[in-house]
Each structure stands twice: as C-alpha cells, then as structure tokens.
Motif scaffolding. Sequence first.
Motif, mmCIF file in Angstrom:
data_model
loop_
_atom_site.group_PDB
_atom_site.id
_atom_site.type_symbol
_atom_site.label_atom_id
_atom_site.label_comp_id
_atom_site.label_asym_id
_atom_site.label_seq_id
_atom_site.Cartn_x
_atom_site.Cartn_y
_atom_site.Cartn_z
ATOM 1 N N TYR A 357 99.022 18.996 -19.678
ATOM 2 C CA TYR A 357 99.284 18.113 -18.529
ATOM 3 C C TYR A 357 98.538 16.791 -18.694
ATOM 4 C CZ TYR A 357 100.951 22.284 -16.160
ATOM 5 O OH TYR A 357 101.640 23.415 -15.827
ATOM 6 N N VAL A 358 99.142 15.740 -18.116
ATOM 7 C CA VAL A 358 98.480 14.438 -18.019
ATOM 8 C C VAL A 358 98.290 14.168 -16.536
ATOM 9 C CG1 VAL A 358 98.821 11.955 -18.330
ATOM 10 C CG2 VAL A 358 99.500 13.543 -20.137
ATOM 11 N N ASP A 359 97.089 13.727 -16.162
ATOM 12 C CA ASP A 359 96.862 13.428 -14.741
ATOM 13 C C ASP A 359 95.983 12.191 -14.588
ATOM 14 O OD1 ASP A 359 97.241 14.646 -11.891
ATOM 15 O OD2 ASP A 359 95.166 13.944 -12.002
ATOM 16 N N PHE A 360 96.263 11.447 -13.514
ATOM 17 C CA PHE A 360 95.611 10.155 -13.277
ATOM 18 C C PHE A 360 94.254 10.288 -12.575
ATOM 19 C CE2 PHE A 360 96.088 5.720 -11.215
ATOM 20 C CZ PHE A 360 95.687 5.077 -12.370
ATOM 21 N N ALA A 361 93.777 11.523 -12.366
ATOM 22 C CA ALA A 361 92.519 11.685 -11.612
ATOM 23 C C ALA A 361 91.409 10.815 -12.206
ATOM 24 C CB ALA A 361 92.099 13.150 -11.637
ATOM 25 N N HIS A 362 90.922 9.870 -11.422
ATOM 26 C CA HIS A 362 89.806 9.039 -11.901
ATOM 27 C C HIS A 362 88.803 8.795 -10.773
ATOM 28 C CE1 HIS A 362 93.055 6.360 -10.557
ATOM 29 N NE2 HIS A 362 92.078 5.652 -10.019
ATOM 30 N N SER A 363 88.810 9.716 -9.808
ATOM 31 C CA SER A 363 87.754 9.707 -8.786
ATOM 32 C C SER A 363 87.234 11.138 -8.728
ATOM 33 C CB SER A 363 88.324 9.282 -7.425
ATOM 34 O OG SER A 363 89.163 10.290 -6.922
ATOM 35 N N PRO A 364 85.983 11.337 -8.273
ATOM 36 C CA PRO A 364 85.436 12.702 -8.238
ATOM 37 C C PRO A 364 86.317 13.663 -7.447
ATOM 38 C CG PRO A 364 83.689 11.084 -7.870
ATOM 39 C CD PRO A 364 84.975 10.317 -7.886
ATOM 40 N N ASP A 365 86.820 13.209 -6.292
ATOM 41 C CA ASP A 365 87.633 14.105 -5.459
ATOM 42 C C ASP A 365 88.921 14.505 -6.167
ATOM 43 O OD1 ASP A 365 88.287 15.437 -2.943
ATOM 44 O OD2 ASP A 365 89.841 13.917 -2.758
ATOM 45 N N ALA A 366 89.586 13.512 -6.775
ATOM 46 C CA ALA A 366 90.846 13.808 -7.466
ATOM 47 C C ALA A 366 90.602 14.801 -8.596
ATOM 48 C CB ALA A 366 91.458 12.515 -7.998
ATOM 49 N N MET A 367 89.477 14.607 -9.314
ATOM 50 C CA MET A 367 89.178 15.483 -10.440
ATOM 51 C C MET A 367 88.946 16.918 -9.954
ATOM 52 S SD MET A 367 86.677 14.377 -13.304
ATOM 53 C CE MET A 367 86.701 15.030 -14.893
ATOM 54 N N GLU A 368 88.195 17.035 -8.877
ATOM 55 C CA GLU A 368 87.922 18.365 -8.317
ATOM 56 C C GLU A 368 89.226 19.036 -7.875
ATOM 57 O OE1 GLU A 368 84.748 18.162 -5.503
ATOM 58 O OE2 GLU A 368 85.203 20.157 -4.722
ATOM 59 N N LYS A 369 90.068 18.260 -7.215
ATOM 60 C CA LYS A 369 91.307 18.823 -6.685
ATOM 61 C C LYS A 369 92.234 19.262 -7.821
ATOM 62 C CE LYS A 369 90.788 18.201 -2.182
ATOM 63 N NZ LYS A 369 90.240 16.957 -1.777
ATOM 64 N N VAL A 370 92.399 18.393 -8.796
ATOM 65 C CA VAL A 370 93.385 18.696 -9.836
ATOM 66 C C VAL A 370 92.903 19.855 -10.722
ATOM 67 C CG1 VAL A 370 92.715 17.033 -11.635
ATOM 68 C CG2 VAL A 370 95.090 17.634 -11.335
#
Length: 500
Positions: A357-370
């Motif tokens: 998978y490729v994901d745009f998470a580049h904030s702590p919250d997004a990273m935790e969620k994804v």
Amino acid sequence: MICVKVTDLIDVLKMKKLIGNLDPELNIGKISQDSRDIQSGDLFICIDGTQVDGHNYVETAVANGAGVIVAHKDIQKAAANVPVVYVPDTGKAMSLLANHFYGYPSESMKVIGVTGTNGKTTVTYLVEAILKAMDKKTGLMGTIEMHIGDEVHKTKNTTPDSITMQKALHLMTERETEYFTLELSSIALEMGRAWGLDLDVAVMTNLTHEHMEFHHTMAAYAEAKKLLFSQLGNGRKNGRTKAAILNADDETIHSYRIATAAEVISYSVKDETADFFATDITYSRTQTRFNLVVNGERYPVVTNLVGLYNVSNTLAALAAVYALGIPLEDATKAVTSLAGVIGRLEIVPGANDIGVYVDFAHSPDAMEKVLGVVREFTQGRVISVFGGAGEREHEKRPIMARIGTELSDYVILTTDDTGKEPQEQIIAMMLAGIEKDNYEYIENRKEAIQHAIAIAEPGDTVILLGRGHEADYNDRGTMIRLLDSEVAAEAIELRNEQKV
Ligand SMILES: CC(=O)N[C@H]1[C@@H](OP(=O)(O)OP(=O)(O)OC[C@H]2O[C@@H](n3ccc(=O)[nH]c3=O)[C@H](O)[C@@H]2O)O[C@H](CO)[C@@H](O)[C@@H]1O[C@H](C)C(=O)N[C@@H](C)C(=O)N[C@H](CCC(=O)O)C(=O)O
Ligand SMILES: Nc1ncnc2c1ncn2[C@@H]1O[C@H](COP(=O)(O)OP(=O)(O)OP(=O)(O)O)[C@@H](O)[C@H]1O
C-alpha cells in the motif's frame, strides 16, 4: 475573454487613494499579483510575500505594460506614469478585485468547503463521487488536482490564492458547474486565500498536530481552521440555509459550534446522539460496510475505502450533500462509486502473497490511524517505510518515528523530500524518538522500498508512508521523479520474477 472597466473594478474598493488618473476607457483584461505575468493594460497588485515583496517588482510590471497598480507601500518612483491605487491591505483588496473581476462565480454554485488536519482530500473526493453518480455537474479543488467535470487540471497549492481560485471558479461557471467542493488548508484560511468564496457548507474533519512551523501553537492552528466557520456568514445563499458539518468525535467541535451561525450537523462513529451516526461497522481488506442512522432511519452504506477513519470521512461527505438537499437514499447508494483515492491506502497491485500500500500519512495522527487499519487486516508482519520531510516541522519527526516503530513490526527508515536540509539532521531527530530496535535505515528511498518488498514474507503488509500521490521529489535541492507506487510496482515485478 473577460474585460472589466477599470473604473468599475476600482469602485469595489471603499478605502483607497488614487495617485494619477485612471483612463475611463481602459478595460482590464487581467489582474495579477505576478509582475512576470503582466501584459499591456493589466492590473498589477503588489503582495508582500513570504520570500519577496511584490512592491519591489513594480518596475518590471510597468515595463510589461501595467495599466494600473494596486499597492499599500509607497511605489511612486517605480510606477513612473502609471496610476496607483493605494489601499490599506493589498491581500484583502486582491480578493475583492478578483471576485468582482470574475463575476462572483461562487454565488452561482453550491459550494462545500472542507477543512481539518486529515481527511480533506478524501471527503472532497467522496462528495464529488456521490454527486457525479447522481449526474450532477461538479468541480473539485485540492491537494492532488482540480477537476471540472471530467477535466483534470494541475494545482500548486491545496488552496490557491484568491485570483487563481476565482479564475478557476469562473471557468467552472462557464462549464455550468452546479456543485463545487474544495479543500481549505489552515495556511490558506489564515492567509485569506478563501476571502470572497461564498460557501453553502463548511466541513471540519479533525484537528491534530500539523503545520506547527506556520501556526506555532495548537491554539493558533485551531483558530485558523475556525475561520472557515466564521466565513460561512450569518445569512442564506440563494434562498438556501447554510450548514456546518462537525465531527463530534473530535473535541474541537465545541468551539467550532459557537463560531458559526449556521445550523450544525454533527457526525460520529462513537456517539449515537450525533445527527449522523455510523453503526454495525464491518471491514474487509477492500471494503467497509456500516449502517448510517439519521433521525432514527437506517441506511446501509458500502464504501471501497477501508478503516474507521474512512467511515468518519464518509459520514462527513454524506452530511455535506444531505445539507444541500440530496436524499440520503440516493447519496448512500452512490458512495460505492468512489473506487479509491490515489495515494490514500492505495493498493499497489501484482503482489499475490503480500499486500503493498501507498499512503499519504504525514502527521502523527494519520500515521497512527493508518497503521491501526493495516494491522487489522494483516495476518503476518506490518513493514512500514517512511522518512521525515526536510525543512518542515522538526517537532513531529521523533513523534512519527516512535509511532511508526511502535505500530509496525519492522520499519525501514529512509528519506522523504529532504529539500536543502541535511538528511543526517533529519534522521538524527527521528532516531531520538525511537525506543525499539525493530528498524533499519536505508537512506535512498527507492532502495528502501525495494528492500521492504524483497524481505516481505507471505501474509505481510508493506506500507509506504508520507508521499502518497506525490511524484516530484526534492532530493537535496534537485527535483527528480519518484512516485512510491511506481517504485513499488517495479519491486513487486522483480520479487515475482525471483520467485519463479
Ligand atoms: C510560503 C507560502 O505560502 N507561499 C505561497 C505564497 O507565495 P509567497 O508569499 O511566498 O510569494 P513570494 O515568492 O514571496 O512573492 C511575493 C509576491 O511577489 C510577486 N513577485 C515575485 C517575483 C517576481 O519576479 N515578481 C513578482 O511580482 C509574487 O507573484 C507574489 O505576489 O503565495 C503563492 C500564491 O498564492 C503560493 O503559491 C505560495 O505557496 C507555496 C508554493 C507553498 O508551498 N505554500 C505552502 C506553505 C502552502 O500554502 N501550503 C498550504 C497547505 C498544504 C497542506 O495542508 O499540506 C496550501 O494550501 O497549499
Ligand atoms: N479522518 C481521518 N482521520 C485521521 N487520518 C486520516 C483521516 N482521513 C485520512 N487520514 C490519513 O491522512 C492521510 C491524508 O488523507 P487526506 O489526503 O484525505 O487528508 P488531507 O486533509 O487532504 O491531507 P493533506 O492536507 O495533507 O493533503 C491519509 O493517507 C490517511 O493516512
């Protein structure tokens, strides 16, 4: 081609001082804040920017034929014989002039603005897909690109300056766009890029740690996002009441509620008293199902987006279209028409025994969620690949490195856009946040991705974080093409060849 009489245009500004004479016969064919863009008879507006001051480029604008200049600092010498309109604030003047010049285009469309730290792109894509599935004429503007119906245009900013925005909206009115949905970044809201945009619906997804290099404190960041809700205004638009869509699962909802005069529609995946509530949520690797409960009625929803946060995003999009009068029976059925969003938990096909998978998470919250979502459907290990972007937000680097190593079984640390910042400095900050030893460091991002895919075992998931759809990669000041999904696809091919 647009042509507006200079006197009519300048009339829009209440507080102004004119030096020189305006030619009443002059028709303005373009307004621009960039001297390099100016042609004969155009209006040049001086903006004091973050890098340079537009007031220093008046001579170029004059040499290029500027017919009139709008400024807030003394430029009399450089302006030669060109008339100058002095105003207290050229940024505000620019939005007023742009709106008038392009004929107040947002007034003739239904406009949905989406803000929040994470989920803006996803919500706008969902709104667009729902409306398109119902044969509505749509426009969209955001981080990835701009759409007018099926036409695709490139974008430079998530939310552009007021001239670019109004120009795009004018083009949309020419294409008879009925519904326009856009992302509004906190930076844009604070810089006044959305001034003049006549909104129908404002959506707030969530507020977590981001953009501290610009806002400095979370309180200031929250205030910037709140501007969208005060900009919804007090009145109606074309006889329609306005609405604020707020995530009841985020505590910032409380202060946003009082910032808006519009009716609030709340949504939640936890609180059954919210106006839009999701229940009976079930996931698979490729789809999520839930029941939407509104006013005691239940509507089944199937989305091709996975994870709890995408249930929240779907609720936000459904509430937004509902606020514009779209029946929920139709809107809920249309949700599945969105196949996915590029770079947002995007599946890289071809690897049969592992998930990539490729994901745009580049904030702590997004990273935790994804990483939480990926964990739910992974039988083997979660292997993540990420770096820290250069020249931006030092504080989030150790936090993200810690979250990444805590929530993955194995991590390959690498580079993101370094820009001109030394990678040694970036990686040192990331390492400072890590307490486990489940990682290795491969500086070259391409090699890091290849390695992750090569070491993955059947049942493992490899997730490439931080860059999503972005193909322009700033490698120590040099721009190169590096799209995670392309690199991953090649690595998958190599892996498959080696297995036969
Ligand atoms: C730091 C920043 O926000 N920069 C934005 C800003 O440019 P600026 O103020 O730095 O402009 P400048 O280079 O100082 O120039 C000042 C003025 O002089 C003029 N000029 C300059 C040179 C010349 O020869 N002649 C001339 O007239 C320029 O046209 C400008 O009017 O105004 C430009 C036009 O609106 C934006 O495109 C540009 O965004 C840059 C590309 C950027 O990267 N911005 C980021 C920080 C940003 O805005 N990001 C948010 C959030 C994204 C997210 O959520 O992840 C976004 O909405 O994109
Ligand atoms: N509602 C949400 N809550 C938390 N994280 C989310 C949510 N929606 C998406 N994400 C995560 O954030 C990433 C970016 O999603 P999306 O592009 O929709 O948000 P965005 O607000 O547009 O971000 P940006 O402004 O940085 O482009 C996704 O790849 C995913 O990891």
